[in-house]
Every structure is written in C-alpha cells, then in structure tokens.
Design a protein around this motif. Sequence first.
Motif, PDB file in Angstrom:
ATOM      1  N   ASN A  46       0.822  -1.207   0.000  1.00 30.96           N
ATOM      2  CA  ASN A  46       0.000   0.000   0.000  1.00 30.96           C
ATOM      3  C   ASN A  46       0.861   1.265   0.000  1.00 30.96           C
ATOM      4  N   LEU A  47       1.942   1.243   0.782  1.00 30.47           N
ATOM      5  CA  LEU A  47       2.840   2.398   0.841  1.00 30.47           C
ATOM      6  C   LEU A  47       3.491   2.640  -0.522  1.00 30.47           C
ATOM      7  N   ARG A  48       3.925   1.576  -1.167  1.00 30.65           N
ATOM      8  CA  ARG A  48       4.546   1.719  -2.488  1.00 30.65           C
ATOM      9  C   ARG A  48       3.550   2.263  -3.504  1.00 30.65           C
ATOM     10  N   GLU A  49       2.314   1.802  -3.422  1.00 35.28           N
ATOM     11  CA  GLU A  49       1.298   2.282  -4.366  1.00 35.28           C
ATOM     12  C   GLU A  49       1.001   3.758  -4.165  1.00 35.28           C
ATOM     13  N   ILE A  50       0.813   4.163  -2.930  1.00 32.13           N
ATOM     14  CA  ILE A  50       0.425   5.552  -2.672  1.00 32.13           C
ATOM     15  C   ILE A  50       1.571   6.533  -2.899  1.00 32.13           C
ATOM     16  N   THR A  51       2.805   6.111  -2.617  1.00 30.03           N
ATOM     17  CA  THR A  51       3.947   7.014  -2.810  1.00 30.03           C
ATOM     18  C   THR A  51       4.484   6.982  -4.236  1.00 30.03           C
ATOM     19  N   GLY A  52       4.211   5.894  -4.946  1.00 27.33           N
ATOM     20  CA  GLY A  52       4.754   5.734  -6.288  1.00 27.33           C
ATOM     21  C   GLY A  52       6.207   5.298  -6.275  1.00 27.33           C
ATOM     22  N   ASN A  53       6.738   5.014  -5.096  1.00 24.69           N
ATOM     23  CA  ASN A  53       8.137   4.594  -4.949  1.00 24.69           C
ATOM     24  C   ASN A  53       8.154   3.076  -4.779  1.00 24.69           C
ATOM     25  N   LYS A  54       8.499   2.383  -5.840  1.00 24.47           N
ATOM     26  CA  LYS A  54       8.470   0.912  -5.831  1.00 24.47           C
ATOM     27  C   LYS A  54       9.607   0.292  -5.032  1.00 24.47           C
ATOM     28  N   LYS A  55      10.555   1.108  -4.586  1.00 25.17           N
ATOM     29  CA  LYS A  55      11.705   0.574  -3.838  1.00 25.17           C
ATOM     30  C   LYS A  55      11.642   0.878  -2.343  1.00 25.17           C
ATOM     31  N   ILE A  56      10.663   1.654  -1.921  1.00 28.19           N
ATOM     32  CA  ILE A  56      10.585   2.025  -0.508  1.00 28.19           C
ATOM     33  C   ILE A  56      10.360   0.780   0.351  1.00 28.19           C
ATOM     34  N   LYS A  57      11.071   0.710   1.459  1.00 26.92           N
ATOM     35  CA  LYS A  57      10.981  -0.446   2.355  1.00 26.92           C
ATOM     36  C   LYS A  57      10.354  -0.019   3.666  1.00 26.92           C
ATOM     37  N   ILE A  58       9.273  -0.655   4.013  1.00 25.43           N
ATOM     38  CA  ILE A  58       8.503  -0.281   5.189  1.00 25.43           C
ATOM     39  C   ILE A  58       9.286  -0.446   6.490  1.00 25.43           C
ATOM     40  N   ASN A  59      10.235  -1.379   6.517  1.00 22.87           N
ATOM     41  CA  ASN A  59      10.956  -1.630   7.762  1.00 22.87           C
ATOM     42  C   ASN A  59      11.847  -0.465   8.194  1.00 22.87           C
ATOM     43  N   ILE A  60      12.124   0.488   7.310  1.00 19.77           N
ATOM     44  CA  ILE A  60      12.931   1.650   7.710  1.00 19.77           C
ATOM     45  C   ILE A  60      12.163   2.558   8.675  1.00 19.77           C
ATOM     46  N   PHE A  61      10.862   2.340   8.797  1.00 17.99           N
ATOM     47  CA  PHE A  61      10.046   3.170   9.675  1.00 17.99           C
ATOM     48  C   PHE A  61       9.801   2.523  11.036  1.00 17.99           C
ATOM     49  N   GLN A  62      10.486   1.431  11.309  1.00 17.53           N
ATOM     50  CA  GLN A  62      10.231   0.644  12.519  1.00 17.53           C
ATOM     51  C   GLN A  62      10.236   1.489  13.794  1.00 17.53           C
ATOM     52  N   ALA A  63      11.198   2.306  13.990  1.00  8.49           N
ATOM     53  CA  ALA A  63      11.282   3.113  15.206  1.00  8.49           C
ATOM     54  C   ALA A  63      11.456   4.586  14.843  1.00  8.49           C
ATOM     55  N   TYR A  64      10.671   5.061  13.876  1.00  7.27           N
ATOM     56  CA  TYR A  64      10.800   6.448  13.414  1.00  7.27           C
ATOM     57  C   TYR A  64      10.710   7.431  14.579  1.00  7.27           C
ATOM     58  N   TRP A  65       9.905   7.122  15.584  1.00  7.59           N
ATOM     59  CA  TRP A  65       9.675   8.044  16.703  1.00  7.59           C
ATOM     60  C   TRP A  65      10.925   8.287  17.545  1.00  7.59           C
ATOM     61  N   SER A  66      11.937   7.461  17.361  1.00  4.03           N
ATOM     62  CA  SER A  66      13.164   7.655  18.135  1.00  4.03           C
ATOM     63  C   SER A  66      14.019   8.797  17.564  1.00  4.03           C
ATOM     64  N   TYR A  67      13.686   9.261  16.349  1.00  8.29           N
ATOM     65  CA  TYR A  67      14.490  10.324  15.754  1.00  8.29           C
ATOM     66  C   TYR A  67      13.689  11.435  15.089  1.00  8.29           C
ATOM     67  N   THR A  68      12.373  11.256  14.935  1.00 10.16           N
ATOM     68  CA  THR A  68      11.553  12.296  14.306  1.00 10.16           C
ATOM     69  C   THR A  68      10.081  12.040  14.606  1.00 10.16           C
ATOM     70  N   ASP A  69       9.211  12.838  14.025  1.00 11.99           N
ATOM     71  CA  ASP A  69       7.775  12.662  14.248  1.00 11.99           C
ATOM     72  C   ASP A  69       7.111  12.023  13.023  1.00 11.99           C
ATOM     73  N   LEU A  70       5.879  11.594  13.202  1.00  8.79           N
ATOM     74  CA  LEU A  70       5.158  10.862  12.161  1.00  8.79           C
ATOM     75  C   LEU A  70       4.948  11.697  10.904  1.00  8.79           C
TER      76      LEU A  70
END
Length: 153
Positions: A46-70
């Motif tokens: 779903n993330l790849r479809e909505i962003t149009g980025n076919k290479k984006i990997k969802i696991n890079i967002f695992q602990a996003y809150w430890s360094y930035t906001d949503l």
Amino acid sequence: MKKISIDETKLPAVMEIIEKAALLMDEKDCDSDKEAKKELGELQKNLREITGNKKIKINIFQAYWSYTDLETTARRALMPPPMKSNLSNEQLKEIVLHILKFGEGERDWWLEYLEINTGLDNLTDYIFYPDLIGLDFDATLEQIADKIIADRK
C-alpha cells in the motif's frame, strides 16, 4: 534550486500506513509470525502504491519516533527518491548554502541528493561536524561547500 513538492492529499494515508507498520513491527516478530509478516507485506504494498516509490521499504520506519515525528516521516516517504544528475559546482554550492533553511524531511532529502551526486558517503559530517573532515568546527557554509567540491568523487 527546486522546491520538493509532495501530494498533501496523500499525507494522512501515508501517516496511517507508517504508524500501523511501526506498531506492528514493535509488537510482533514480523520475520517468524506469518500473520504479522503478511500484514506488514500488505502495508508495504500500500505504501509503495500511494507514494509511487516501488523501492521504498517499510521496515525503515520501525522506530521512526526515536528520531523524528510521524508527519515528517510521512512527508519524507512522499518525496521522490533523489537521483544522480549532472550537478555543477555552482548548483552544489547553492544547495549547501541553503541546506539549513529546510525543514527536517526536506533537508534529509537534499543531504541524500548531495551524497548521491558527490560520492561522499559522510556528507553529513561536512555539514554538521566540519571538524571531522579537516575544517574548523565553526566553518562557514561557504567553506564547507568549497571543501565538498574539492573532495567530491
């Protein structure tokens, strides 16, 4: 220097996907739990479809809150991937001279863009820790830009 624009209408959906994925990865072992792995795969699709980025990997967002906001994370996900281009020394200098004026997500995009276009994998050291690359700690952005130009590969 171009402004990086995103489709603001997609922001709420991207935020929801990232938040669901981050919580899922935090609560379950998505490698061994088949249901969790399947759900994470759907979120990535779903993330790849909505962003149009076919290479984006969802696991890079695992602990996003430890360094930035949503919202910043979602905005960054909606930005197109930085690409290699024929960046002149003048264009490079212009980006460096303005890089600290950008918000966090856009600044991260420009840093990645500069890394790709200079071949310098430690580019953040140049901007934030110039003393690590042979300049004074309080070097000006102009001095930093000149050093990046001299060191580019």
